[in-house]
Design an enzyme around this catalytic site. Structure first.
Site, short mmCIF file in Angstrom:
data_model
loop_
_atom_site.label_atom_id
_atom_site.label_comp_id
_atom_site.label_asym_id
_atom_site.label_seq_id
_atom_site.Cartn_x
_atom_site.Cartn_y
_atom_site.Cartn_z
N LYS A 11 0.85 -1.20 0.00
CA LYS A 11 0.00 0.00 0.00
C LYS A 11 0.89 1.25 0.00
CE LYS A 11 -3.37 -2.72 2.47
NZ LYS A 11 -4.64 -2.75 3.15
N HIS A 95 -8.53 -3.36 -6.10
CA HIS A 95 -8.44 -3.51 -4.64
C HIS A 95 -9.62 -2.76 -4.01
CE1 HIS A 95 -7.02 -3.21 -0.53
NE2 HIS A 95 -6.16 -4.19 -0.80
N GLU A 97 -9.78 -0.89 -1.56
CA GLU A 97 -9.49 0.51 -1.21
C GLU A 97 -9.65 1.41 -2.44
OE1 GLU A 97 -5.72 -0.25 0.64
OE2 GLU A 97 -6.77 -1.30 2.25
N GLU A 167 -10.87 -10.90 -1.28
CA GLU A 167 -10.55 -10.13 -0.09
C GLU A 167 -11.85 -9.58 0.53
OE1 GLU A 167 -6.24 -8.72 -0.14
OE2 GLU A 167 -7.41 -7.20 -1.18
N GLY A 173 -7.15 -5.44 7.03
CA GLY A 173 -6.57 -4.50 7.99
C GLY A 173 -7.28 -4.47 9.33
N GLY A 233 -1.35 -7.58 3.28
CA GLY A 233 -1.08 -6.17 3.50
C GLY A 233 -0.15 -5.97 4.69
N GLY A 234 -0.74 -5.70 5.85
CA GLY A 234 0.03 -5.32 7.04
C GLY A 234 1.22 -6.22 7.34
C1 PEP Z 1 -4.64 -6.04 1.45
O1 PEP Z 1 -4.29 -4.89 1.51
O2 PEP Z 1 -4.83 -6.53 0.35
C2 PEP Z 1 -4.81 -6.78 2.69
C3 PEP Z 1 -5.31 -7.98 2.64
O3 PEP Z 1 -4.42 -6.16 3.87
P1 PEP Z 1 -4.25 -6.85 5.31
O4 PEP Z 1 -3.41 -8.09 5.11
O5 PEP Z 1 -3.53 -5.81 6.14
O6 PEP Z 1 -5.60 -7.18 5.82
#
Ligand code: PEP
Length: 255
Positions: A11, A95, A97, A167, A173, A233-234
């Protein structure tokens, strides 16, 4: 045979210095990884430098977004040709977001996916329902519409070139991972939609799970028959944590 694909989505994180330090710590830790594909989706600003750091390794470079046009008056945007020029093998599109914060529609996502394929860049197409959708029992309607709309421009003969990331928005997140059973149910549904759309080729399309994946939960998720990888992500911001996710098979013995 669907090879597992483990992808980091940084990200809007990491400067050039932080990104190169990450790669220097990651590469020795994933040297032994066999039979899995490793992908780093990094900010546009570090693509060139990270690409150079990855040269000679088996780790693939990816972008987190793209504009569907090749060039023109699109201030601030980056084209598929520009990503190809920097050696990107993959790019994330759709995504949540981007869909939620930047109002991207399935049709726009479909145009991006098709434009990437024209440049031999493999799209990682994200789909997923919100908590509101799930609670209102709209999950299958939402996923079905996203799959149909976002893949509408993928030529049948290129079906094997795409990756889907399931997702659920409520798991991104939040630390609230979907249980392996809930994730598998959604992946099986998506697999069925892909078979409807692409026939036998649909069975070969890899479907990643994304949403609070970490070294502790990745093994159980990866045991599910239709989960072929993870979009992280994180936990991908830390090279040790991401390397442990890549080595998910060895996490099974420490459960
Ligand atoms: C992502 O950004 O695609 C994601 C899955 O983030 P996280 O692993 O932080 O939930």
């Amino acid at each position: 045979m669907r090879h597992p694909i483990l992808a980091a989505n940084w990200k809007m994180h990491k400067t050039v210095g932080e990104a190169t330090a990450f790669v220097a710590r990651l590469l020795p830790r994933v040297e032994e990884a066999r039979g899995v594909e490793i992908v780093l989706a990094v900010p546009f600003t570090v693509l060139e430098r990270v690409g150079r750091s990855l040269e000679g390794s088996a780790v693939h470079l990816a972008a987190q977004n793209v504009h569907p046009e090749e060039q023109g008056a699109f201030t601030g945007e980056i084209s598929p040709g520009m990503l190809a020029d920097l050696g990107c093998r993959y790019a994330i599109v759709g995504h949540s977001e981007r869909r939620v914060l930047f109002a991207e529609t399935d049709d726009f996502v479909a145009r991006k996916a098709a434009a990437l394929l024209e440049r031999d860049i493999l799209p990682i197409v994200c789909v997923g329902e919100s908590l509101e959708d799930r609670e209102a029992k709209r999950t299958w309607d939402v996923l079905g519409a996203q799959i149909q709309g976002s893949l509408a421009r993928v030529p049948d003969e290129l079906a094997g070139e795409i990756v889907i990331a399931y997702e659920p928005v409520w798991a991104i997140g939040t630390g609230r991972t979907a249980t392996p059973e809930i994730a598998q149910e959604a992946h099986a549904f998506i697999r069925d939609r892909l078979a409807n759309r692409f026939g036998a080729a649909g069975a070969q399309i890899r479907i990643q799970y994304g949403g609070s994946v970490n070294p502790e939960n990745v093994y159980a998720l990866m045991q599910q028959p239709d989960i072929d990888g993870a979009l992280v992500g994180g936990a991908s911001l830390d090279p040790e944590a991401f390397a442990r996710i890549v080595a998910f098979e060895s996490q099974g013995s420490v459960q």
